[in-house]
Design a protein around this motif. Structure first.
Motif, short mmCIF file in Angstrom:
data_model
loop_
_atom_site.label_atom_id
_atom_site.label_comp_id
_atom_site.label_asym_id
_atom_site.label_seq_id
_atom_site.Cartn_x
_atom_site.Cartn_y
_atom_site.Cartn_z
N UNK A 22 4.97 -3.20 17.50
CA UNK A 22 4.14 -2.24 16.57
C UNK A 22 3.06 -1.68 17.53
N UNK A 34 -0.98 -8.93 17.57
CA UNK A 34 0.38 -8.56 17.52
C UNK A 34 1.48 -8.48 18.88
N UNK A 46 0.71 -1.48 -0.04
CA UNK A 46 0.01 -0.02 0.09
C UNK A 46 0.73 1.20 -0.02
N UNK A 94 5.37 -8.80 10.53
CA UNK A 94 4.99 -7.23 11.14
C UNK A 94 4.26 -6.48 10.13
N UNK A 95 3.33 -5.50 10.62
CA UNK A 95 2.47 -4.60 9.83
C UNK A 95 3.23 -4.03 8.78
N UNK A 96 4.55 -3.66 8.98
CA UNK A 96 5.24 -2.73 8.08
C UNK A 96 5.36 -3.51 6.66
N UNK A 97 5.05 -4.73 6.70
CA UNK A 97 5.01 -5.34 5.25
C UNK A 97 4.03 -4.81 4.38
N UNK A 98 2.98 -4.24 5.03
CA UNK A 98 1.76 -3.96 4.00
C UNK A 98 2.14 -2.74 3.11
N UNK A 99 3.34 -2.02 3.55
CA UNK A 99 3.29 -0.66 3.03
C UNK A 99 4.65 -0.47 1.88
N UNK A 100 4.26 0.36 1.03
CA UNK A 100 5.58 0.83 0.06
C UNK A 100 5.62 2.30 0.49
N UNK A 101 6.77 2.86 0.79
CA UNK A 101 7.15 4.27 1.07
C UNK A 101 7.19 4.92 -0.29
N UNK A 102 6.57 6.06 -0.29
CA UNK A 102 7.13 6.79 -1.33
C UNK A 102 7.76 8.02 -1.14
N UNK A 136 2.38 4.58 0.94
CA UNK A 136 2.38 5.49 2.02
C UNK A 136 3.14 6.88 1.73
#
Lengths: 501, 242
Positions: free
Chosen positions: A274, B169, A97, B234-242, A99
């Motif tokens: 987290x 978590x 997603x 972990x939750x951070x795997x859901x994201x792609x920073x731009x 971010x």
């Protein structure tokens, strides 16, 4: 062969005739953009790492640097922008997603800029705030509709708990964790000096900041981080966060790496874990359930604190606000979709919610129509960029405004929209000690006090120009506003006439 | 000890009495769904006959103990900080919501979302024990603390509803059961409880047995499963920073 699909958006232009190879730009860049090439004996840049935060530019002793937008481009296409294409590359590579941070940079109408303020000419004298008293003080909380007397015919003056503001501007919620200790300290001390409030956000309250309690709003959000009776008692008011303008309808995930030892103490969760704030409060599925939480907090603090319910500006905001006003809340805070954030999914930030100007006008109108406007105060945020925006918001029906992005800019933020990376070169949105130390909380507080004091003078000037000497007389005074370049429908929603009418 | 017949008294009035009274032990009789009883209070010992309303013992603080001889409604111990809530009957939904410390012991069953978003920090480790079974979404978003479901009337069948541990978590869930829930999410890992696990809950179970007069040998003479978060996701795997 490694193929690089995403090219840098900015270029670091270095005037080599000015550069003295002092390597300060290298030391100051947490993104590792600048480096010294020993062979060539020059400073060079890996500009694809640049987030355009201007830290290097600002510290360069010889003014040798500037950042420019790269003119590297795709084949011209009116339909597919560079952003559309590169974001597809990013998601195709990672499956994540997207971010980003801070308020949406997209071109949506800013209604503040489409409203003009009135001034007195001839028939109603304007007032000179330098010579005559001007009242910008305001109170937030439930107001009585009628004057009541006791058996001795004295006016009953006990009101429900109120917040007293020296001017209708407060610092809105930013958690310790999303921003640094020093940033929080600057906001807290400035709020105290200005006679207004700052807001803990959903991150608990650091033990060092309990002394600023009289100028603190403590927040309770869906994750309930750092919430305990002492915390609830510490603030002057309690805010229930139902939504945030930048990301309506979703919660927040503070990654474990941002839960440092100190942050862990205030959130009261183990270091490195987290911190998940779910999208909804799982005990609130209705206005009745919200009422339960409002009264739970009132009972816990023995009815001494006004309860703020903060929502994002969304489509049926009028009806939602009406429900909130009826559920016992003392103050409603509405956060517009241009509001900032420490991290939000890009698509939500850029596409969900409505402008706060329209939401405010709709809510104020709805509450007045239903005869319950006195039951709640209205606070609006996202985005208030200047004193003129404040004046327009008050005239549209707000009791006060919340500012956050403006406050961060006063602390040095350059709106590079990279807070989610946690490497803020200005020491604001970071938990890295050496970066955090770049923000001097005393100097930061001074800048905030300067900014808000300047706004206060400007607000007084504008009020004086309208012949108004009390901010209360400006509240909901939509005759003081005129639209410019707005459609009939927009004027109808804003409840104002067009310029010239 | 202060005896109060609550009847149709408002919750505000009732809490004012409890808060302001010098007495710290109360016997509340004929409670009719009054909400927020003892919210945020310290050092109060309260026995309740009748049915307390929602958010009983919300934000409850140190030294307080609430004993309910009948059933409880929703949000029992909401954001509870310390102290104990003992329930001889069943609890409605969201018992122990965001609980941060202290103990809730329920002799009977709990509704949906029991123990949602409980969290622990240092010495503050919240404990929620449910004697029989729990509804769906048990321990949703669990961030810390211990939830134990004993399934005392379930004959070894899984004592929880659907979506147990969704978004978990942190913390631990113990299920006294021969079978695991069939729809556990990816972020939950399971195993049979080992000796160390059982040792870690021994005191709690002992207290449960003392309160409600159960035989602890019967309780321990059964299989326990332990549910924990899968730290590789972990939750951070859901994201792609731009």
């Amino acid at each position: 062969m490694k193929v690089n699909l995403i090219q840098s958006e900015y270029e670091v232009i270095r005037d080599q005739s000015r550069c003295i190879n002092c390597r300060l730009c290298e030391k100051q860049c947490s993104n590792g953009v600048n480096y010294y090439d020993k062979k060539l004996k020059v400073m060079l840049s890996e500009e694809w790492k640049c987030v355009n935060c201007h830290r290097c530019v600002a510290v360069c002793p010889t003014h040798a640097l500037k950042i420019v937008k790269s003119d590297h481009c795709f084949k011209t296409n009116a339909n597919w922008s560079k952003h559309d294409i590169t974001n597809i590359f990013r998601q195709a590579q990672t499956g994540g997603v997207l971010l980003s941070s801070m308020g949406t940079p997209k071109e949506y109408p800013v209604y503040w800029d489409k409203m003009l303020i009135n001034a007195s000419q001839v028939t109603n004298p304007s007032i000179d705030p330098l010579r005559e008293p001007m009242e910008t003080r305001t109170f937030l909380g439930k107001k009585k509709l009628d004057i009541e007397y006791d058996e001795n015919h004295n006016i009953i003056t006990d009101t429900k708990p109120q917040m007293e503001l020296s001017l209708p501007v407060m610092f809105s919620a930013m958690s310790y964790g999303s921003i640094s200790y020093n940033a929080h300290k600057a906001l807290a001390t400035a709020a105290q000096e200005l006679g207004t409030f700052y807001n803990t956000g959903e991150g608990g309250l650091h033990e060092d900041f309990y002394v600023y309690g009289e100028n603190t709003i403590v927040q309770v959000a869906s994750g309930r981080f750092g919430v305990h009776p002492t915390y609830l008692d510490a603030g002057k008011a309690i805010e229930i966060k139902m939504g945030q303008g930048a990301k309506p309808g979703i919660g927040g995930h503070l990654p474990g790496r941002k839960i440092t030892k100190e942050v862990s103490k205030t959130r009261m969760i183990p270091q490195g874990s987290d911190a998940i704030s779910p999208a909804p409060h799982h005990d609130i599925y209705s206005i009745e359930d919200l009422r339960q939480l409002v009264y739970m907090l009132k009972e816990t603090t023995n009815y001494k604190k006004p309860i703020i319910v903060k929502i994002a500006a969304v489509h049926n905001v009028g009806a939602i606000a009406s429900g909130i006003a009826r559920c016992g809340a003392d103050i409603i805070a509405i956060d517009g979709f241009r509001g900032g954030t420490g991290a939000a999914p890009l698509r939500i930030r850029d596409n969900v919610g409505i402008p706060v100007e329209l939401a405010l006008a709709a809510v104020d109108k709805r509450l007045r129509e239903e005869g319950i406007r006195n039951e709640v105060s209205l606070v609006v945020g996202g985005t208030i960029r200047s004193s003129a925006d404040v004046v327009k918001a008050i005239a549209l029906g707000a009791d006060a405004v919340y500012i956050a992005t403006s406050a961060l800019i006063a602390l040095g933020c350059h709106l590079c929209r990279s807070c989610h990376l946690g490497k803020c070169n200005w020491g604001i949105a970071t938990q890295i000690k050496e970066l955090e130390d770049r923000l001097d909380p005393e100097e930061g507080a001074k800048n905030l006090v300067n900014l808000i004091s300047a706004w206060k003078r400007e607000i007084k000037e504008m009020m004086g120009g309208m012949g108004i000497n009390s901010i209360e007389a400006l509240k909901g005074n939509r005759l003081m506003l005129r639209g410019i370049g707005l459609s009939e429908k927009e004027l109808e929603i804003l409840g104002i006439e067009h310029a010239g009418e | 000890m202060q005896k109060i017949t609550v009847n149709h008294m408002s919750f505000k009035q009732l809490n004012n009495i409890i808060r302001d009274d010098k007495e710290d032990t109360f016997d509340l009789d004929d409670v009719h769904g009054q909400r927020y009883i003892a919210a945020g209070m310290k050092n109060k010992q309260i026995k309740i006959k009748g049915i307390p309303g929602n958010a009983l013992g919300a934000c409850l603080d140190e030294g307080s103990k609430i004993t309910v001889l009948n059933n409880c409604q929703d949000a029992t111990g909401d954001t509870m900080n310390e102290g104990e809530i003992i329930v001889y009957g069943n609890c409605g939904d969201t018992a122990g919501y965001s609980m941060r410390g202290g103990k809730i012991l329920i002799k009977g069953s709990a509704g949906y979302r029991a123990g949602i978003h409980m969290k622990a920090y240092k010495d503050e480790k919240p404990v929620l024990v449910i004697g029989d079974r729990a509804g769906s979404f048990l321990g949703e978003y669990l961030a810390g603390g211990i939830i134990i479901v004993l399934g005392l009337n379930q004959n070894g069948k899984c004592p929880v509803g659907n979506f147990c541990g969704t978004g978990m978590h942190g913390g631990k869930i113990f299920l006294r059961s021969d079978e695991l829930p069939k729809d556990l999410p990816k972020q939950v890992v399971t195993r049979k409880a080992n000796e160390e696990d059982i040792e870690s809950i021994k005191d709690i179970i002992n207290q449960f047995c003392c309160e409600f007069t159960f035989d602890k040998n019967i309780i321990f003479n059964a299989n326990f499963y332990v549910l924990e978060p899968n730290t590789t996701l972990p939750y951070k795997q859901h994201y792609t920073a731009i």
